[in-house]
Scaffold this motif. Structure first.
Motif, PDB file in Angstrom:
ATOM      1  N   GLY A   4       0.779  -1.238   0.000  1.00  0.00           N
ATOM      2  CA  GLY A   4       0.000   0.000   0.000  1.00  0.00           C
ATOM      3  C   GLY A   4       0.809   1.285   0.000  1.00  0.00           C
ATOM      4  O   GLY A   4       0.224   2.372   0.018  1.00  0.00           O
ATOM      5  N   ALA A   5       2.116   1.196  -0.027  1.00  0.00           N
ATOM      6  CA  ALA A   5       2.931   2.414  -0.094  1.00  0.00           C
ATOM      7  C   ALA A   5       2.768   3.044  -1.479  1.00  0.00           C
ATOM      8  O   ALA A   5       2.791   2.348  -2.487  1.00  0.00           O
ATOM      9  CB  ALA A   5       4.390   2.088   0.160  1.00  0.00           C
ATOM     10  N   THR A   6       2.609   4.352  -1.495  1.00  0.00           N
ATOM     11  CA  THR A   6       2.318   5.048  -2.753  1.00  0.00           C
ATOM     12  C   THR A   6       3.387   6.070  -3.103  1.00  0.00           C
ATOM     13  O   THR A   6       4.120   6.570  -2.250  1.00  0.00           O
ATOM     14  CB  THR A   6       0.960   5.757  -2.682  1.00  0.00           C
ATOM     15  N   ASN A   7       3.418   6.381  -4.382  1.00  0.00           N
ATOM     16  CA  ASN A   7       4.364   7.362  -4.905  1.00  0.00           C
ATOM     17  C   ASN A   7       3.664   8.077  -6.059  1.00  0.00           C
ATOM     18  O   ASN A   7       2.962   7.437  -6.848  1.00  0.00           O
ATOM     19  CB  ASN A   7       5.623   6.657  -5.409  1.00  0.00           C
ATOM     20  N   TYR A   8       3.832   9.406  -6.135  1.00  0.00           N
ATOM     21  CA  TYR A   8       3.146  10.187  -7.158  1.00  0.00           C
ATOM     22  C   TYR A   8       4.121  11.076  -7.923  1.00  0.00           C
ATOM     23  O   TYR A   8       5.091  11.582  -7.359  1.00  0.00           O
ATOM     24  CB  TYR A   8       2.078  11.085  -6.527  1.00  0.00           C
ATOM     25  N   ALA A   9       3.816  11.305  -9.182  1.00  0.00           N
ATOM     26  CA  ALA A   9       4.524  12.330  -9.931  1.00  0.00           C
ATOM     27  C   ALA A   9       4.175  13.687  -9.334  1.00  0.00           C
ATOM     28  O   ALA A   9       3.047  13.897  -8.854  1.00  0.00           O
ATOM     29  CB  ALA A   9       4.102  12.290 -11.396  1.00  0.00           C
TER      30      ALA A   9
END
Length: 122
Positions: A54-59
């Motif tokens: 569930g770890a997220t990363n976004y531009a």
């Protein structure tokens, strides 16, 4: 194994739209999942990714406006896009690293969905 993306369409600037991406077939497990997009005349770029935990990363361009999530029980990933801008117009692709069953055991490799168009009008 297939990845099927759905959602998108035509939306006005400032509006919202959601995408989903589901994996089907002999799926054993799904590791990282991601959304990419490709605008006309531009290279494909990473929009957001999410780990199996569930770890997220976004531009940077979508931070605070887009939310990526996943439902591991349904082998499905989502992208909720809010406050859309004309520059968000692109074909959106889902990507996932999937472990599938084979006759001899399992194999892990990346898969791509077919792409879905999002058009934001000004």
């Amino acid at each position: 194994v297939q990845l099927q993306a759905s959602g998108g369409g035509l939306v006005q600037a400032g509006g919202s739209v959601g995408l989903s991406c589901s994996a089907s077939g002999s799926v054993v497990s799904i590791n990282g999942m991601a959304w990419y997009r490709q605008a006309p005349g531009k290279q494909r770029e990473l929009v957001a990714d999410i780990s199996s935990g569930g770890a997220t990363n976004y531009a940077d361009s979508v931070k605070g406006r887009f939310t990526i999530s996943r439902d591991n029980a349904k082998n499905t990933m989502y992208l909720q896009m809010n406050s859309l801008k004309p520059e968000d117009t692109a074909v959106y692709y889902c990507n996932a690293e999937i472990t599938r069953r084979t006759t001899w055991g399992t194999i892990t490799r990346p898969y791509w969905g077919q792409g879905t168009q999002v058009t934001v009008s000004s």
